[in-house]
Design a protein around this motif. Structure first.
Motif, PDB file in Angstrom:
ATOM      1  N   ALA A  64      -7.506  -4.612  10.993  1.00 19.61           N
ATOM      2  CA  ALA A  64      -7.356  -3.874   9.910  1.00 19.61           C
ATOM      3  C   ALA A  64      -7.994  -2.463   9.983  1.00 19.61           C
ATOM      4  CB  ALA A  64      -7.582  -4.308   8.364  1.00 19.61           C
ATOM      5  N   ASN A  65      -9.012  -2.464  10.795  1.00 22.96           N
ATOM      6  CA  ASN A  65     -10.155  -1.384  10.765  1.00 22.96           C
ATOM      7  C   ASN A  65      -9.615  -0.479  12.279  1.00 22.96           C
ATOM      8  OD1 ASN A  65     -11.597  -1.396   8.521  1.00 22.96           O
ATOM      9  ND2 ASN A  65     -12.663  -3.164   9.347  1.00 22.96           N
ATOM     10  N   ALA A  66      -8.832  -1.018  12.920  1.00 21.65           N
ATOM     11  CA  ALA A  66      -8.557  -0.494  14.282  1.00 21.65           C
ATOM     12  C   ALA A  66      -7.758   0.860  14.345  1.00 21.65           C
ATOM     13  CB  ALA A  66      -7.855  -1.636  15.137  1.00 21.65           C
ATOM     14  N   GLY A  67      -7.055   0.879  13.203  1.00 20.45           N
ATOM     15  CA  GLY A  67      -6.637   2.454  13.046  1.00 20.45           C
ATOM     16  C   GLY A  67      -5.301   2.418  13.622  1.00 20.45           C
ATOM     17  N   TRP A  68      -4.615   1.669  14.474  1.00 24.99           N
ATOM     18  CA  TRP A  68      -3.453   1.858  15.052  1.00 24.99           C
ATOM     19  C   TRP A  68      -1.965   1.578  14.012  1.00 24.99           C
ATOM     20  CZ3 TRP A  68      -0.289  -2.643  15.570  1.00 24.99           C
ATOM     21  CH2 TRP A  68      -0.981  -3.859  15.326  1.00 24.99           C
ATOM     22  N   LEU A  69      -2.282   0.898  13.000  1.00 28.09           N
ATOM     23  CA  LEU A  69      -1.381   0.634  12.034  1.00 28.09           C
ATOM     24  C   LEU A  69      -1.126   1.597  10.961  1.00 28.09           C
ATOM     25  CD1 LEU A  69      -2.030  -3.587  11.300  1.00 28.09           C
ATOM     26  CD2 LEU A  69      -0.076  -2.353  12.385  1.00 28.09           C
ATOM     27  N   ALA A  70      -1.740   2.779  11.178  1.00 29.76           N
ATOM     28  CA  ALA A  70      -1.901   3.999  10.318  1.00 29.76           C
ATOM     29  C   ALA A  70      -0.306   4.454   9.871  1.00 29.76           C
ATOM     30  CB  ALA A  70      -2.613   4.965  10.920  1.00 29.76           C
ATOM     31  N   SER A  71       0.840   4.189  10.643  1.00 29.91           N
ATOM     32  CA  SER A  71       2.116   4.741  10.416  1.00 29.91           C
ATOM     33  C   SER A  71       2.693   3.488   9.383  1.00 29.91           C
ATOM     34  CB  SER A  71       2.908   5.114  11.581  1.00 29.91           C
ATOM     35  OG  SER A  71       2.249   5.957  12.027  1.00 29.91           O
ATOM     36  N   THR A  72       2.327   2.456   9.435  1.00 31.63           N
ATOM     37  CA  THR A  72       2.667   1.427   8.515  1.00 31.63           C
ATOM     38  C   THR A  72       2.948   1.721   6.920  1.00 31.63           C
ATOM     39  OG1 THR A  72       1.736  -0.334  10.019  1.00 31.63           O
ATOM     40  CG2 THR A  72       2.832  -1.123   7.866  1.00 31.63           C
TER      41      THR A  72
ATOM     42  N   ILE B  34      -5.123  -6.461   5.695  1.00 31.57           N
ATOM     43  CA  ILE B  34      -4.504  -5.320   6.212  1.00 31.57           C
ATOM     44  C   ILE B  34      -3.915  -4.209   5.028  1.00 31.57           C
ATOM     45  CG2 ILE B  34      -2.827  -4.230   7.638  1.00 31.57           C
ATOM     46  CD1 ILE B  34      -2.907  -7.131   9.127  1.00 31.57           C
ATOM     47  N   ALA B  35      -3.239  -4.727   4.051  1.00 36.54           N
ATOM     48  CA  ALA B  35      -2.888  -3.673   3.004  1.00 36.54           C
ATOM     49  C   ALA B  35      -4.096  -3.248   2.466  1.00 36.54           C
ATOM     50  CB  ALA B  35      -2.025  -4.866   2.085  1.00 36.54           C
ATOM     51  N   ALA B  36      -5.331  -3.888   2.145  1.00 35.84           N
ATOM     52  CA  ALA B  36      -6.213  -3.283   1.510  1.00 35.84           C
ATOM     53  C   ALA B  36      -6.710  -1.911   2.076  1.00 35.84           C
ATOM     54  CB  ALA B  36      -7.466  -4.345   1.088  1.00 35.84           C
ATOM     55  N   ARG B  37      -6.779  -1.913   3.495  1.00 35.86           N
ATOM     56  CA  ARG B  37      -7.376  -1.234   4.326  1.00 35.86           C
ATOM     57  C   ARG B  37      -6.389   0.127   4.384  1.00 35.86           C
ATOM     58  NH1 ARG B  37      -9.412   2.816   6.379  1.00 35.86           N
ATOM     59  NH2 ARG B  37     -10.588   2.633   8.255  1.00 35.86           N
ATOM     60  N   LEU B  38      -5.108  -0.248   4.300  1.00 35.30           N
ATOM     61  CA  LEU B  38      -4.138   0.915   4.408  1.00 35.30           C
ATOM     62  C   LEU B  38      -3.605   1.278   2.928  1.00 35.30           C
ATOM     63  CD1 LEU B  38      -1.798  -0.644   7.075  1.00 35.30           C
ATOM     64  CD2 LEU B  38      -3.387   0.957   7.485  1.00 35.30           C
ATOM     65  N   GLY B  39      -4.285   0.769   2.073  1.00 40.00           N
ATOM     66  CA  GLY B  39      -3.845   1.068   0.740  1.00 40.00           C
ATOM     67  C   GLY B  39      -2.240   0.897   0.169  1.00 40.00           C
ATOM     68  N   LEU B  40      -1.862  -0.095   0.734  1.00 43.92           N
ATOM     69  CA  LEU B  40      -0.402  -0.583   0.442  1.00 43.92           C
ATOM     70  C   LEU B  40      -0.344  -1.745  -0.368  1.00 43.92           C
ATOM     71  CD1 LEU B  40       1.000  -0.078   4.168  1.00 43.92           C
ATOM     72  CD2 LEU B  40       1.150   1.467   2.083  1.00 43.92           C
ATOM     73  N   MET B  41       0.761  -2.060  -0.894  1.00 46.77           N
ATOM     74  CA  MET B  41       1.059  -3.469  -1.621  1.00 46.77           C
ATOM     75  C   MET B  41       1.850  -4.037  -0.774  1.00 46.77           C
ATOM     76  SD  MET B  41       0.044  -2.967  -4.708  1.00 46.77           S
ATOM     77  CE  MET B  41       0.771  -4.355  -5.607  1.00 46.77           C
ATOM     78  N   ILE B  42       1.705  -5.455  -0.776  1.00 44.80           N
ATOM     79  CA  ILE B  42       2.372  -6.323   0.064  1.00 44.80           C
ATOM     80  C   ILE B  42       3.666  -6.908  -0.755  1.00 44.80           C
ATOM     81  CG2 ILE B  42       0.327  -7.071   1.523  1.00 44.80           C
ATOM     82  CD1 ILE B  42       0.629  -9.615   0.081  1.00 44.80           C
ATOM     83  N   GLU B  43       4.651  -7.256  -0.095  1.00 45.43           N
ATOM     84  CA  GLU B  43       5.836  -7.679  -0.528  1.00 45.43           C
ATOM     85  C   GLU B  43       5.843  -9.207  -0.133  1.00 45.43           C
ATOM     86  OE1 GLU B  43      10.829  -7.620   0.028  1.00 45.43           O
ATOM     87  OE2 GLU B  43       9.618  -5.895   0.453  1.00 45.43           O
ATOM     88  N   ILE B  44       5.979 -10.251  -0.719  1.00 43.68           N
ATOM     89  CA  ILE B  44       5.959 -11.459  -0.600  1.00 43.68           C
ATOM     90  C   ILE B  44       7.379 -12.060  -0.472  1.00 43.68           C
ATOM     91  CG2 ILE B  44       5.309 -13.742  -1.159  1.00 43.68           C
ATOM     92  CD1 ILE B  44       2.865 -12.650  -2.125  1.00 43.68           C
TER      93      ILE B  44
END
Length: 193
Positions: free
Chosen positions: A37-45, A63-73
């Motif tokens: 999550a801290n690696a940065g390569w998911l920034a465009s997600t 991962i969502a917490a790091r990117l500021g996103l909600m997850i869909e289950i």
């Protein structure tokens, strides 16, 4: 180009007395996911979609917490249904998994057939991708159904030779447009290189 990634949850806390879908991440699995999550390569997600199983949700939440996103289950993204046998010791599990992939149109010891599990995971992925939202998509799920999705996207017959490496925490990626495989299974630590 929008990239679609399918990430399998990493190591779990195995407890034979707890139903497998309720297993959570082990400390090692959690640490691996936090590093990812801290690696940065998911920034465009822009979308994170997880199976309803606890281990997938925990992976997605980190991962969502790091990117500021909600997850869909999406409950139907669950691993192949193995409830007929419950927990199997590793050697027995591997033998049954071999049969699962080798005979995709047969139910091995009451497990969901591989052909049915593949149809289910493809249907779930395509339902998400049909929304055509901008940005990259991260699916968080499981090894067997992830392998079945990979086989479909890559145009391979169902076969265990296409299975993820042992240990979980692996990812493959494909282009949303044209569904072209960008890379096969890679361990999460090697994804940013």
């Amino acid at each position: 180009m929008s990239i679609v990634r399918y990430l399998t949850h990493p190591q779990v806390q195995i407890d034979p007395d707890v139903p497998v879908p309720q297993w959570g991440l082990s400390p090692v699995g959690r640490a691996r996911t936090e590093a990812l999550a801290n690696a940065g390569w998911l920034a465009s997600t822009t979308q994170i979609v997880a199976s309803g199983e606890r281990k997938a949700i925990e992976t997605a939440e980190i991962i969502a917490a790091r990117l500021g996103l909600m997850i869909e289950i999406r409950e139907a993204m669950h691993e192949n249904d193995r409830s007929a046998t419950g927990f199997l010791k590793p050697a027995e599990f591997e033998a049954v998994a071999d049969q699962f992939f080798a005979a995709p149109h047969l139910s091995v010891r009451g497990w969901e057939r591989a052909a049915d599990a593949q149809a289910r995971i493809v249907r779930e992925a395509e339902a998400v991708l049909a929304r055509h939202r901008p940005g990259d998509v991260l699916f968080v799920g499981h090894g067997a159904v992830g392998t079945l999705l990979f086989c479909h996207i890559a145009g391979h017959p169902i076969a265990r030779i296409h299975d993820q490496p042992a240990g979980g925490g692996n990812c493959f990626a494909f282009a949303r447009e044209g569904r072209r495989v960008l890379h096969g299974w890679r361990v999460m630590e090697d994804l940013g290189t």
